[in-house]
Design a protein around this motif. Structure first.
Motif, PDB file in Angstrom:
ATOM      1  N   UNK A  81       0.818  -1.338  -0.196  1.00 17.91           N
ATOM      2  CA  UNK A  81       0.100  -0.057  -0.144  1.00 17.91           C
ATOM      3  C   UNK A  81       0.917   1.264   0.148  1.00 17.91           C
ATOM      4  N   UNK A  82       1.778   1.255   0.747  1.00 12.22           N
ATOM      5  CA  UNK A  82       2.820   2.233   0.780  1.00 12.22           C
ATOM      6  C   UNK A  82       3.545   2.421  -0.460  1.00 12.22           C
ATOM      7  N   UNK A  83       3.869   1.425  -1.007  1.00 14.36           N
ATOM      8  CA  UNK A  83       4.586   1.476  -2.328  1.00 14.36           C
ATOM      9  C   UNK A  83       3.801   2.382  -3.380  1.00 14.36           C
ATOM     10  N   UNK A  84       2.376   1.868  -3.313  1.00  7.64           N
ATOM     11  CA  UNK A  84       1.273   2.247  -4.239  1.00  7.64           C
ATOM     12  C   UNK A  84       1.079   3.860  -3.929  1.00  7.64           C
ATOM     13  N   UNK A  85       1.135   4.290  -2.595  1.00  6.35           N
ATOM     14  CA  UNK A  85       0.869   5.538  -2.450  1.00  6.35           C
ATOM     15  C   UNK A  85       1.992   6.438  -2.695  1.00  6.35           C
ATOM     16  N   UNK A  86       3.053   6.025  -2.590  1.00  9.91           N
ATOM     17  CA  UNK A  86       4.427   6.794  -2.595  1.00  9.91           C
ATOM     18  C   UNK A  86       4.812   6.997  -4.183  1.00  9.91           C
ATOM     19  N   UNK A  87       3.860   6.240  -4.973  1.00  7.90           N
ATOM     20  CA  UNK A  87       4.374   6.518  -6.484  1.00  7.90           C
ATOM     21  C   UNK A  87       4.090   8.084  -6.886  1.00  7.90           C
ATOM     22  N   UNK A  88       3.279   8.542  -6.345  1.00  9.00           N
ATOM     23  CA  UNK A  88       2.986  10.072  -6.674  1.00  9.00           C
ATOM     24  C   UNK A  88       3.500  10.838  -5.414  1.00  9.00           C
ATOM     25  N   UNK A  89       4.076  11.920  -5.509  1.00  7.14           N
ATOM     26  CA  UNK A  89       4.703  12.942  -4.435  1.00  7.14           C
ATOM     27  C   UNK A  89       3.561  13.075  -3.309  1.00  7.14           C
ATOM     28  N   UNK A  90       3.779  13.129  -2.167  1.00  7.29           N
ATOM     29  CA  UNK A  90       2.961  13.199  -1.228  1.00  7.29           C
ATOM     30  C   UNK A  90       2.581  14.584  -0.775  1.00  7.29           C
ATOM     31  N   UNK A  91       1.671  15.229  -0.559  1.00 12.56           N
ATOM     32  CA  UNK A  91       1.174  16.819  -0.820  1.00 12.56           C
ATOM     33  C   UNK A  91       2.145  17.321   0.428  1.00 12.56           C
ATOM     34  N   UNK A  92       2.355  18.431   0.198  1.00  9.89           N
ATOM     35  CA  UNK A  92       3.299  19.297   1.157  1.00  9.89           C
ATOM     36  C   UNK A  92       4.740  18.933   1.267  1.00  9.89           C
ATOM     37  N   UNK A  93       4.999  17.677   1.649  1.00 13.87           N
ATOM     38  CA  UNK A  93       6.357  17.178   1.744  1.00 13.87           C
ATOM     39  C   UNK A  93       6.938  16.903   0.410  1.00 13.87           C
ATOM     40  N   UNK A  94       6.225  16.466  -0.467  1.00 16.22           N
ATOM     41  CA  UNK A  94       6.827  16.252  -2.021  1.00 16.22           C
ATOM     42  C   UNK A  94       7.673  14.985  -2.206  1.00 16.22           C
ATOM     43  N   UNK A  95       7.554  14.164  -1.099  1.00 15.34           N
ATOM     44  CA  UNK A  95       8.347  13.004  -0.911  1.00 15.34           C
ATOM     45  C   UNK A  95       7.696  11.748  -1.924  1.00 15.34           C
ATOM     46  N   UNK A  96       8.519  11.133  -2.766  1.00 17.68           N
ATOM     47  CA  UNK A  96       7.886  10.083  -3.175  1.00 17.68           C
ATOM     48  C   UNK A  96       8.923   9.162  -3.693  1.00 17.68           C
ATOM     49  N   UNK A  97       8.653   7.843  -3.910  1.00 20.67           N
ATOM     50  CA  UNK A  97       9.694   6.851  -4.352  1.00 20.67           C
ATOM     51  C   UNK A  97       9.392   6.329  -5.629  1.00 20.67           C
ATOM     52  N   UNK A  98      10.374   6.493  -6.416  1.00 23.30           N
ATOM     53  CA  UNK A  98      10.377   6.125  -7.931  1.00 23.30           C
ATOM     54  C   UNK A  98      10.374   4.516  -7.977  1.00 23.30           C
ATOM     55  N   UNK A  99       9.640   4.089  -8.702  1.00 22.98           N
ATOM     56  CA  UNK A  99       9.504   2.561  -8.956  1.00 22.98           C
ATOM     57  C   UNK A  99      10.732   1.686  -8.804  1.00 22.98           C
ATOM     58  N   UNK A 100      11.666   2.106  -9.613  1.00 17.59           N
ATOM     59  CA  UNK A 100      13.078   1.432  -9.554  1.00 17.59           C
ATOM     60  C   UNK A 100      13.870   1.520  -8.308  1.00 17.59           C
ATOM     61  N   UNK A 101      13.482   2.567  -7.443  1.00 16.55           N
ATOM     62  CA  UNK A 101      13.996   2.877  -6.013  1.00 16.55           C
ATOM     63  C   UNK A 101      13.369   2.062  -4.876  1.00 16.55           C
ATOM     64  N   UNK A 102      12.383   1.585  -5.021  1.00 16.23           N
ATOM     65  CA  UNK A 102      11.520   0.976  -4.159  1.00 16.23           C
ATOM     66  C   UNK A 102      12.495  -0.171  -3.310  1.00 16.23           C
ATOM     67  N   UNK A 103      13.396  -0.891  -3.928  1.00 15.33           N
ATOM     68  CA  UNK A 103      13.815  -2.047  -3.412  1.00 15.33           C
ATOM     69  C   UNK A 103      14.954  -1.698  -2.502  1.00 15.33           C
ATOM     70  N   UNK A 104      15.330  -0.412  -2.522  1.00 15.09           N
ATOM     71  CA  UNK A 104      16.305   0.001  -1.603  1.00 15.09           C
ATOM     72  C   UNK A 104      15.741   0.262  -0.444  1.00 15.09           C
ATOM     73  N   UNK A 105      14.232   0.766  -0.239  1.00 17.73           N
ATOM     74  CA  UNK A 105      13.773   0.834   0.945  1.00 17.73           C
ATOM     75  C   UNK A 105      13.354  -0.584   1.636  1.00 17.73           C
ATOM     76  N   UNK A 106      12.809  -1.600   0.415  1.00 17.22           N
ATOM     77  CA  UNK A 106      12.428  -2.751   1.087  1.00 17.22           C
ATOM     78  C   UNK A 106      13.591  -3.558   1.779  1.00 17.22           C
TER      79      UNK A 106
END
Lengths: 441, 310
Positions: free
Chosen positions: A370-395
């Motif tokens: 769910x987080x990976x899905x939500x973070x595909x687009x930037x979060x309002x105000x913070x502007x944080x997002x995770x590119x699809x290719x970068x997801x696995x760094x976080x995992x």
């Protein structure tokens, strides 16, 4: 205030963590400017935020340690956990909460956009099913399977072979309704699991990890190279959707809509969870617990350890194969679908949710995916997002953090977390990695 | 083409690549020796070494023609920086993914999982920082493809020779180090029985860190050699990693000379094997070897000899 050497080291570690976080979330580099990403992350004002973050983390941890020393607080959430536990222990509270969650799972998707519905089926639902299967291997049996997605691939290709005349260059002499492929795929996947596990499980448990790692890769390579059988990297196109023809009951699942598939999957998930909770309490489940806690004692008490480990491995493999069928009837696939990263993603979900905890594992799939899905687009105000290719760094980071700070997972299985605690005190193993055959003299 | 015609060429390729597997396999075998654990993130240590060496040579390459001395110097520098990057990566890995678990005495499953997490993290971070396409060492570094000499009609290129000779030198160096120095003695004693070693005054924690770093230095240098023959990319570690592990098991895990033998044998077998199964199935051969060796002789060719390296 003077800091001790240990505290200074901890402070340095926290600041280092902040810098690492700055690099991870910062701009990317390229092969011609390999240091540009790091420089852009560290030689920028934003690094101040991350250093402050590290400082805050350290201060919180420091304060917590102080508080623990003086007034023996057992943890910041102890009060909350106690309240939840007493609430859940009340008669009828558990079934009610399960029903409420099921209701949420049924109603919420109706309000979502089609893209989110599809993600709910593909990313959360299917991975929850996969994680439930891997949980039998990692959580119940205490073994590590790193090629888990290979069985999923086997399920998907078996489906294409038996249901469609055109999806693959070859097809079965008779075509089946996808529903009839479920038992076939489950049997084939279980057989593959037994063939793979049979020779390896006799040895140390860690050899299983590397053999399955290799196996996962081989299945992908073979699928890619065998043009005449699997259609190579073009993949399988045109597997028919699910359809039911039971007398008056006639229903064709439209491949373009995700919701019907989602509800079918939800039903299956509930059934699988019930089945696996029964499994845990059955003879097999108790044997697996005995093997985890002390393999030598289990073997000496007459538990056929090899057989039960094989059973667990085969159950995991067949669940994966089952999920593969469901996936193939909905979505196009090619060898790239079944990558090593997908295997490790399932493992991440199991670890994050809690090894051995059915509810935890499903929750893990919901939260992480769910987080990976939500973070595909930037979060309002913070502007944080995770590119699809970068997801696995976080995992990857999630896996390490869980193993270091909370090995029992988000929603721990009571038995499993007790085992881990005991094992850390030197009692038992909490896994089946050290075989009965090789105990240190 | 008949197998006999190709035999010597396949042998040359097999020896060259096998010597690189041997260098990486030593890292697995050393760590297995002291901790009885498969270090799943060793492949990423190798990858960082390759990137370090390749980027160093790319950055330092002078424009225009370069002399033979400069060329040799740059290759040695690439090796050194590669080794350094590998050593640093291994040190960081031990600190973050292993030591906290060891402090707690976590179950062995936890180590395997945490190493897999570290591997996933490291390779994808490298992909983000260094781009996701493969990188080669500079073309002008030296004329790789010039034939130096031929054995029974098989071409030995300059590149093959450099890789093989350097790998051999590293292997000899490590063998001397493990059997002849105080550090080597420490490693062997911890591998034999860490509790007793600790009672005898060996600083076990320090030996464990040094073992990781030693394996990392080798893997880093090996990574540069591998990148010289092929290329460097963020996913490059996985396949050579599995193969080097196969080599370590083939020779007998924990056995330093076994790992060397295993690497060379695996390189040869996979090259002969690909002649029959097709070049695209090269990686399948190594896996078949792994399963076969586990079935037939799980203790490896030379037997497991934890701590009795020499």
């Amino acid at each position: 205030m003077r800091l001790s050497v240990l505290e200074t080291k901890r402070l340095a570690a926290c600041l280092g963590l902040g810098l690492l976080l700055a690099v991870i979330t910062g701009p990317s580099g390229s092969q011609d400017h390999p240091s540009s990403g790091i420089r852009g992350s560290l030689l920028d004002v934003r690094v101040v935020d991350f250093l402050l973050f590290g400082l805050v983390v350290w201060a919180l941890a420091f304060g917590l340690r102080r508080a623990r020393q003086t007034e023996a607080v057992s943890g910041p959430t102890a009060q909350l956990r106690q309240t939840v536990r007493t609430a859940l222990d009340r008669r009828g509270a558990r079934p009610t909460s399960y029903l409420a969650m099921l209701l949420v799972a049924i109603l919420v998707p109706l309000a979502l956009a089609p893209a989110a519905q599809l993600s709910l089926f593909l990313d959360i639902g299917i991975y929850a099913l996969l994680a439930l299967g891997l949980n039998v291997v990692v959580g119940y049996a205490g073994l590590l399977d790193l090629g888990y997605i290979a069985f999923y691939a086997i399920g998907a290709y078996v489906t294409a072979y038996f249901t469609s005349a055109s999806a693959l260059p070859i097809h079965a002499p008779f075509l089946l309704n996808p529903f009839f492929v479920f038992p076939v795929a489950v049997a084939v996947a279980a057989l593959a699991g037994i063939i793979l596990g049979g020779p390896t499980l006799r040895l140390r448990g860690d050899y299983l990890a590397i053999v399955t790692l290799g196996f996962g890769e081989i299945v992908q390579i073979l699928a890619r190279n065998s043009d005449g059988v699997t259609n190579g990297s073009r993949g399988a196109f045109g597997v028919p959707g699910l359809s039911m023809h039971l007398g008056p009951l006639e229903y064709v699942f439209p491949r373009t809509k995700a919701l019907p598939y989602y509800y079918l999957l939800l039903t299956i998930l509930v059934l699988v969870m019930i089945a696996f909770s029964q499994l845990e309490r059955s003879r097999v489940g108790r044997a697996l617990a005995a093997i985890r806690e002390d393999e030598v004692a289990a073997e000496a008490s007459g538990v056929p350890t090899l057989r039960y480990k094989l059973v667990a491995f085969a159950i995991g493999a067949s669940t994966s194969g089952f999920a593969g069928v469901l996936f193939a009837t909905k979505q196009f696939f090619n060898p790239e679908t079944f990558s090593l990263q997908a295997s490790i993603l399932v493992l991440t979900i199991v670890i994050f949710g809690g090894m051995g905890s059915l509810f935890g594992v499903v929750l893990g799939a919901v939260v992480l995916q769910g987080l990976a899905y939500v973070l595909r687009d930037p979060i309002p105000f913070i502007g944080f997002q995770v590119a699809d290719a970068d997801r696995f760094i976080y995992f990857g980071a999630v896996i390490i953090i869980m193993m270091v700070f909370r090995p029992q997972g988000l929603v721990p299985s009571r038995r499993r977390s007790r085992e881990i605690k005991l094992s850390e005190q030197g009692l038992g193993h909490a896994d089946a990695i050290t075989g009965a055959s090789e105990v240190k003299p | 083409m008949a197998f006999a015609d190709q035999f010597w060429q396949l042998t040359v390729t097999g020896l060259v690549i096998g010597s690189v597997y041997a260098v990486i396999a030593l890292g697995y075998t050393l760590v297995y020796g002291v901790l009885q654990l498969i270090n799943f993130a060793h492949s990423e240590v190798f990858m960082f070494g390759a990137f370090g060496g390749v980027f160093a040579t790319r950055a330092l390459l002078p424009s225009g023609n370069i002399s033979a001395t400069e060329s040799i110097g740059l290759v040695l520098l690439g090796l050194g920086i590669g080794a350094l990057c590998g050593g640093l990566a291994a040190f960081a890995l031990e600190r973050t993914a292993y030591r906290p678990l060891r402090r707690r005495g976590a179950p062995r499953l936890a180590y395997l999982i945490s190493a897999i997490g570290a591997s996933l993290f490291a390779s994808n971070l490298a992909g983000k920082e260094f781009g996701r396409d493969s990188v080669n060492i500079p073309k002008d570094l030296f004329d790789y493809n010039t034939q130096v000499f031929s054995v029974f009609g098989a071409r030995v290129s300059k590149q093959d020779l450099v890789v093989f000779v350097v790998a051999l030198a590293l292997l000899l160096l490590l063998d001397r180090l493990v059997s002849g120095t105080r550090l080597g003695q420490g490693i062997r004693s911890v591998a034999q029985d860490s509790d007793t070693a600790s009672l005898m005054g060996v600083n076990v924690e320090r030996i464990i860190v040094m073992t990781f770093v030693l394996g990392g230095l080798l893997a880093g240098a090996g990574g540069f050699l591998y990148a010289m023959k092929f290329n460097a990319s963020f996913t490059m570690g996985f396949i050579p990693g599995v193969k080097a592990f196969t080599a370590a098991v083939l020779g007998g895990i924990g056995n330093v000379r076994g790992a060397v033998l295993g690497g060379i044998v695996l390189g040869l077998v996979e090259n002969y094997g690909q002649f029959f199964l097709g070049a695209q199935n090269l990686d399948v051969v190594a896996f078949l070897v792994l399963v076969l060796i586990l079935l037939v002789r799980p203790s490896g060719l030379l037997g497991e000899r934890l701590g009795r390296a020499a």
